[in-house]
Scaffold this active site. Structure first.
Site, PDB file in Angstrom:
ATOM      1  N   SER A   1       0.826  -1.198   0.000  1.00 44.95           N
ATOM      2  CA  SER A   1       0.000   0.000   0.000  1.00 44.95           C
ATOM      3  C   SER A   1       0.871   1.264   0.000  1.00 44.95           C
ATOM      4  CB  SER A   1      -0.942  -0.048   1.213  1.00 44.95           C
ATOM      5  OG  SER A   1      -1.845   1.015   1.228  1.00 44.95           O
TER       6      SER A   1
ATOM      7  N   HIS B   1      -2.568  -0.997  -4.301  1.00 41.63           N
ATOM      8  CA  HIS B   1      -4.018  -0.958  -4.462  1.00 41.63           C
ATOM      9  C   HIS B   1      -4.492   0.483  -4.348  1.00 41.63           C
ATOM     10  CE1 HIS B   1      -4.380  -1.854   0.162  1.00 41.63           C
ATOM     11  NE2 HIS B   1      -3.957  -0.643  -0.068  1.00 41.63           N
TER      12      HIS B   1
END
Length: 218
Positions: free
Chosen positions: A114, A139
Site C-alpha cells: 500500500s 491498491h
C-alpha cells in the site's frame, strides 16, 4: 529482566513483539548505551517497520531532516517492512524524501504494501532495492472518512477520487508502467514478487547481500 551491564538484555516488555536488546559500547568519550534503531541511525539507516500513520510519519520525517542537517552529501537508507497505512501520512514522508538533499536509498525487506510501496518506489533512481523474497502490494487508497451527512459523504467521495488520481500519478512517475495499466491494476490488490516489482519498474535491483561498493551510497 537482567541488566545490560552484566551482558544481558534489557528492553520494553511486549506480548506481541520480540524484546529489543540494548547494548553498551565503549568509545573515546566514555560508555554509551544503544538500541539497534539508534545504532542504525548512526549509520544513516532509517527502519520503517510499522504501519504508516501520523506518528510514524513524523518519526521518519524527523530522521530524514536530521540526517540531512548532519551531512547533506551522504546518502540516507530507508529499510522498509510495512503493511502501509494512511495516505496523508504517506504523502508527508514522500514529500520529505523528495525535499531533502541527500539521495535516499530504499530497500524492501519482507513487504512494502500500500503506502509503503509508494515510498519504496520513491527512492532515488538506481538505488531502489528489494530482497529476493520480499513482496510489494499496490491498491487504490481507502477512504479515511466515511461518516456524516450526505454532503459530507460527497466531499469524502471526491477526496478519495483525488487521492486515487494522485496515487496513480506517483506510481507512474516512479515506475516504468503506464498510468493506464496502473489504474487497471489497483482496482484490486496487486501483489508483486521482487521479480515482478523489478519488471514493473518499482525497484531497480534485487539484492541478496549487503556486500557492495559503499562508495555508491555516498
Amino acid at each position: 529482566m537482567r541488566a545490560a551491564s552484566q551482558g544481558r538484555y534489557t528492553g520494553p516488555q511486549a506480548e506481541s513483539r520480540y524484546v529489543i536488546p540494548r547494548f553498551v559500547e565503549r568509545t573515546s568519550q566514555g560508555v554509551r548505551e544503544y538500541d539497534p534503531y539508534a545504532k542504525l541511525f548512526e549509520e544513516r539507516v532509517i527502519f520503517l517497520g510499522v504501519q504508516i500513520d501520523d506518528a510514524s510519519a513524523n518519526d521518519v520525517m524527523a530522521q530524514l531532516l536530521c540526517l540531512e542537517s548532519m551531512d547533506p552529501d551522504r546518502d540516507i537508507s530507508v529499510y522498509i517492512n510495512s503493511p502501509g497505512g494512511s495516505f496523508t501520512a504517506l504523502t508527508a514522508i514522500y514529500d520529505t524524501m523528495q525535499y531533502v538533499k541527500p539521495d535516499v536509498q530504499t530497500v524492501c525487506m519482507g513487504q512494502a504494501a500500500s503506502a509503503a510501496a509508494v515510498l519504496l518506489a520513491a527512492g532515488t533512481p538506481g538505488k531502489r532495492m528489494a530482497l529476493p523474497n520480499a513482496r510489494v502490494l499496490i491498491h487504490q487508497p481507502y477512504s479515511e472518512t466515511g461518516r456524516g451527512q450526505v454532503s459530507d459523504l460527497e466531499i469524502a467521495a471526491n477526496e478519495i477520487l483525488r487521492m486515487r488520481s494522485q496515487l496513480e500519478e506517483m506510481l507512474a512517475k516512479h515506475s516504468t508502467t503506464p498510468v493506464e495499466k496502473i489504474r487497471e491494476d489497483i482496482e484490486r490488490d496487486k501483489i508483486l514478487t521482487a521479480e515482478d516489482a523489478l519488471s514493473y519498474g518499482l525497484i531497480d535491483q534485487i539484492i541478496t547481500t549487503r556486500k557492495m561498493d559503499n562508495s555508491s551510497l555516498r
